[in-house]
Design an enzyme around this catalytic site. Structure first.
Site, mmCIF file in Angstrom:
data_model
loop_
_atom_site.group_PDB
_atom_site.id
_atom_site.type_symbol
_atom_site.label_atom_id
_atom_site.label_comp_id
_atom_site.label_asym_id
_atom_site.label_seq_id
_atom_site.Cartn_x
_atom_site.Cartn_y
_atom_site.Cartn_z
ATOM 1 N N LYS A 15 61.903 -68.158 46.032
ATOM 2 C CA LYS A 15 61.483 -68.135 44.638
ATOM 3 C C LYS A 15 61.870 -66.791 44.030
ATOM 4 C CE LYS A 15 57.273 -68.879 41.882
ATOM 5 N NZ LYS A 15 55.809 -69.097 41.975
ATOM 6 N N HIS B 1 61.015 -65.759 40.883
ATOM 7 C CA HIS B 1 60.138 -65.349 39.789
ATOM 8 C C HIS B 1 58.703 -65.341 40.308
ATOM 9 C CE1 HIS B 1 60.171 -69.755 39.733
ATOM 10 N NE2 HIS B 1 58.960 -69.678 39.221
#
Length: 225
Positions: free
Chosen positions: A110, A112
């Site tokens: 991921k 963010h």
């Protein structure tokens, strides 16, 4: 030796859920197997209760015997391992008074929010025990070991739902190979082995299926540790 209650329950729950099947199945290795266990189908409350309780009992027993060292985090490889790790952590606390954290990985990192490849408890600088479902070639366990190491954790063992007890292409046991990666002999305890399935078939008079299992065992089974 008689099967333990949780072993029998897991076999029977697995069959009822369609997760454990006897017949003819082509594995990734190309071998034609007389049985197949798809842990993804262990997807109901009662079945998950049985499986996670079996994980917790196996872990607690291995800790008590000294086969496994103490650890901080249970790691469940995505995706099947996620509910297994969560359930086992809960039952270790509730049934065995053992408090451990759990974590799992994302299939893709991921970029963010909190970011990263792992979710749940922190892994860096901590002792990690990996949960896996079925070991044939050990590919999934090796991948999980790599993830934990990259995140700064130390893998102290692995626990399997089912050890197929097969030799690899080099004639060695997959479990023996994984034990070398996680610290030595005894650090990969299992809930079930192929020989347990054979014993269950024998006890229930399913002799045709037992014969096919025996033939497969003679060809690919690990005869000695």
């Amino acid at each position: 030796m008689a099967l333990k209650t949780y072993q029998t329950e897991l076999i029977e729950h697995g069959m009822a859920a369609g997760a454990l099947k006897f017949g003819s199945f082509t594995l990734k290795s190309g071998r034609l197997s007389p049985y197949f266990f798809n842990a993804a189908l262990l997807a109901s409350g009662p079945v998950l209760d049985t499986l996670c309780s079996a994980y917790a009992t196996t872990i607690a027993g291995a800790l008590a015997s000294g086969a496994l060292p103490e650890f901080d985090v249970l790691f469940g490889p995505a995706y099947k391992g996620i509910p297994f790790a969560a359930g086992a952590a809960l039952l270790l606390h509730r049934e065995h008074q053992l408090s451990v954290d759990f974590a799992y990985n994302r299939k893709e990192a991921k970029d963010h929010g909190e970011g990263g490849i792992t979710v749940g408890a922190p892994i860096a600088g901590r002792r990690v025990l990996i949960l896996d479902d079925v070991a044939t070639a050990g590919t999934a366990i090796r991948g999980a070991i790599d993830i934990v190491k990259r995140e700064g954790g130390s893998v102290v063992g692995a626990v399997l739902m089912l050890d197929r007890q097969e030799v690899g292409k080099d004639g060695r046991s997959t479990i023996a190979e994984v034990e070398e990666l996680v610290g030595g002999k005894g650090r990969v305890p299992t809930i079930l082995q192929m020989t347990d399935l054979m014993q269950w078939l024998r006890e229930h008079g399913r002799l045709a299926e037992l014969g096919e299992m025996q033939e497969y065992w003679e060809k690919y089974g690990v005869k000695e540790d």
